[in-house]
Design a protein around this motif. Structure first.
Motif, PDB file in Angstrom:
ATOM      1  N   PRO A  10      -2.947  -0.347  -3.798  1.00  0.00           N
ATOM      2  CA  PRO A  10      -3.862   0.685  -3.297  1.00  0.00           C
ATOM      3  C   PRO A  10      -3.109   1.886  -2.745  1.00  0.00           C
ATOM      4  O   PRO A  10      -1.972   1.764  -2.270  1.00  0.00           O
ATOM      5  CB  PRO A  10      -4.646  -0.033  -2.201  1.00  0.00           C
ATOM      6  N   TYR A  30      -0.542   3.461 -10.051  1.00  0.00           N
ATOM      7  CA  TYR A  30      -0.582   2.559  -8.892  1.00  0.00           C
ATOM      8  C   TYR A  30      -1.727   1.554  -9.027  1.00  0.00           C
ATOM      9  O   TYR A  30      -1.552   0.354  -8.766  1.00  0.00           O
ATOM     10  CB  TYR A  30      -0.756   3.361  -7.603  1.00  0.00           C
ATOM     11  N   LYS A  31      -2.884   2.035  -9.444  1.00  0.00           N
ATOM     12  CA  LYS A  31      -4.043   1.158  -9.559  1.00  0.00           C
ATOM     13  C   LYS A  31      -3.799   0.053 -10.575  1.00  0.00           C
ATOM     14  O   LYS A  31      -4.133  -1.118 -10.339  1.00  0.00           O
ATOM     15  CB  LYS A  31      -5.284   1.970  -9.949  1.00  0.00           C
ATOM     16  N   VAL A  39     -15.134   3.509   2.902  1.00  0.00           N
ATOM     17  CA  VAL A  39     -13.810   3.012   2.508  1.00  0.00           C
ATOM     18  C   VAL A  39     -13.238   2.161   3.641  1.00  0.00           C
ATOM     19  O   VAL A  39     -13.830   2.056   4.718  1.00  0.00           O
ATOM     20  CB  VAL A  39     -12.836   4.179   2.224  1.00  0.00           C
ATOM     21  N   THR A  40     -12.077   1.582   3.399  1.00  0.00           N
ATOM     22  CA  THR A  40     -11.340   0.885   4.456  1.00  0.00           C
ATOM     23  C   THR A  40     -10.510   1.910   5.206  1.00  0.00           C
ATOM     24  O   THR A  40      -9.732   2.651   4.591  1.00  0.00           O
ATOM     25  CB  THR A  40     -10.420  -0.204   3.854  1.00  0.00           C
ATOM     26  N   ILE A  43       0.859  -1.187   0.000  1.00  0.00           N
ATOM     27  CA  ILE A  43       0.000   0.000   0.000  1.00  0.00           C
ATOM     28  C   ILE A  43       0.893   1.234   0.000  1.00  0.00           C
ATOM     29  O   ILE A  43       2.014   1.191   0.525  1.00  0.00           O
ATOM     30  CB  ILE A  43      -0.966  -0.014   1.215  1.00  0.00           C
ATOM     31  N   TYR A  49      -3.607   5.713  -0.466  1.00  0.00           N
ATOM     32  CA  TYR A  49      -4.457   6.586   0.350  1.00  0.00           C
ATOM     33  C   TYR A  49      -3.737   7.898   0.625  1.00  0.00           C
ATOM     34  O   TYR A  49      -2.513   7.996   0.526  1.00  0.00           O
ATOM     35  CB  TYR A  49      -4.881   5.901   1.649  1.00  0.00           C
ATOM     36  N   LEU A  55     -10.757   6.318  -4.318  1.00  0.00           N
ATOM     37  CA  LEU A  55      -9.904   5.716  -3.302  1.00  0.00           C
ATOM     38  C   LEU A  55     -10.683   4.699  -2.476  1.00  0.00           C
ATOM     39  O   LEU A  55     -11.844   4.915  -2.127  1.00  0.00           O
ATOM     40  CB  LEU A  55      -9.320   6.783  -2.383  1.00  0.00           C
ATOM     41  N   GLN A  56     -10.010   3.606  -2.145  1.00  0.00           N
ATOM     42  CA  GLN A  56     -10.634   2.551  -1.352  1.00  0.00           C
ATOM     43  C   GLN A  56     -10.167   2.576   0.100  1.00  0.00           C
ATOM     44  O   GLN A  56     -10.687   1.828   0.920  1.00  0.00           O
ATOM     45  CB  GLN A  56     -10.318   1.185  -1.975  1.00  0.00           C
ATOM     46  N   PHE A  57      -9.193   3.421   0.394  1.00  0.00           N
ATOM     47  CA  PHE A  57      -8.652   3.532   1.746  1.00  0.00           C
ATOM     48  C   PHE A  57      -8.610   5.003   2.156  1.00  0.00           C
ATOM     49  O   PHE A  57      -8.508   5.893   1.309  1.00  0.00           O
ATOM     50  CB  PHE A  57      -7.226   2.957   1.827  1.00  0.00           C
TER      51      PHE A  57
END
Length: 254
Positions: A73, A67-68, A130-131, A46, A75, A102-104
């Motif tokens: 991931p 990055y994706k 998100v996480t 990450i 953040y 964004l997922q984080f």
């Protein structure tokens, strides 16, 4: 790996829950990211775009896309979250996360004071979107929390919905879980580990000596963060006992 060696410590595989390497991107160019991924991508779990660098990065969308595409991931640093909160723009922050896919997200209070109950509310709200990775500890070297306070805050933040907890050290590695010399506050770490599962903590460890200390304490699959891009490969060799610092630590225990 490129050749066979016996007695190498077991490493978890990506996507992993422990043994994470979190890399600090303080302003890499797209070409630098591409070069980093070419060499070290398999070892990066990450990436954090440090503090609020995402605000001033002109090619942000392109960086995130690189990055994706590599399956890594990203953040935004917690300071950006704090910058929105102090301006009463939390809802705007949530929209920014959606805008960039964004997922984080990181929730921290290292630069501003947020009542802890309120911080946990932010964690709870964001965890539905998100996480969440939450950071515990202050960037102010004068603020030293007793171990029981670290444990209390960490426990509450996990209960609020944090996936992982970051033990603060700044990018310099001289506050929070470290003394101003960079030396680990060993008693603090020992106390935290009596109550908080080690796999739930990402220890910020930008300095090699700090990385070595945590690997010797908790093994090859300790979660480590704020790793400089140029230090990803060196860190992996430390994890595997293939650098002098941990060479003898693993060879006789496997």
């Amino acid at each position: 790996m490129n050749f066979d060696l016996e007695k190498i410590p077991f490493r978890t595989s990506k996507p992993r829950q422990n043994g994470l390497t979190m890399v600090m991107d303080k302003g890499l160019s797209v070409r630098e990211i591409e070069n980093l991924i070419e060499v070290a991508g398999p070892h990066i779990d990450i990436v954090k775009l440090g503090w609020a660098t995402s605000y001033v990065t002109p090619n942000l969308s392109e960086k995130l896309k690189v990055y994706k595409n590599a399956g890594i991931p990203v953040y935004f640093g917690g300071t950006l979250f704090e910058a929105f909160v102090i301006r009463n723009q939390f809802d705007d922050y949530r929209r920014v996360l959606d805008k960039y896919g964004l997922q984080f997200a990181e929730v921290s209070d290292g630069s501003i004071e947020i009542p802890h109950d309120e911080k946990c509310e932010y964690i709870s709200k964001l965890s539905s979107q998100v996480t969440v990775i939450s950071e515990v500890g202050s960037k102010d070297a004068q603020k030293i929390f007793a171990p029981y306070k670290w444990i209390k805050m960490m426990t509450a933040e996990l209960e609020a919905g944090s996936w992982k907890l970051i033990a603060e050290s700044r990018e310099s590695g001289n506050v929070g879980i470290y003394r101003d010399s960079g030396e680990v506050r060993e008693g603090l770490v020992d106390e935290i580990l009596t109550q908080i599962p080690e796999e739930k903590i990402i220890w910020e460890a930008p300095q090699k000596g700090q990385q070595v200390w945590f690997i010797k304490l908790l093994g090859a699959n300790v979660n480590l963060g704020n790793i400089a891009p140029a230090e990803v490969i060196p860190l992996e060799t430390i994890r595997l006992g293939l650098r002098g610092d941990t060479f003898n630590h693993f060879i006789n225990t496997i």
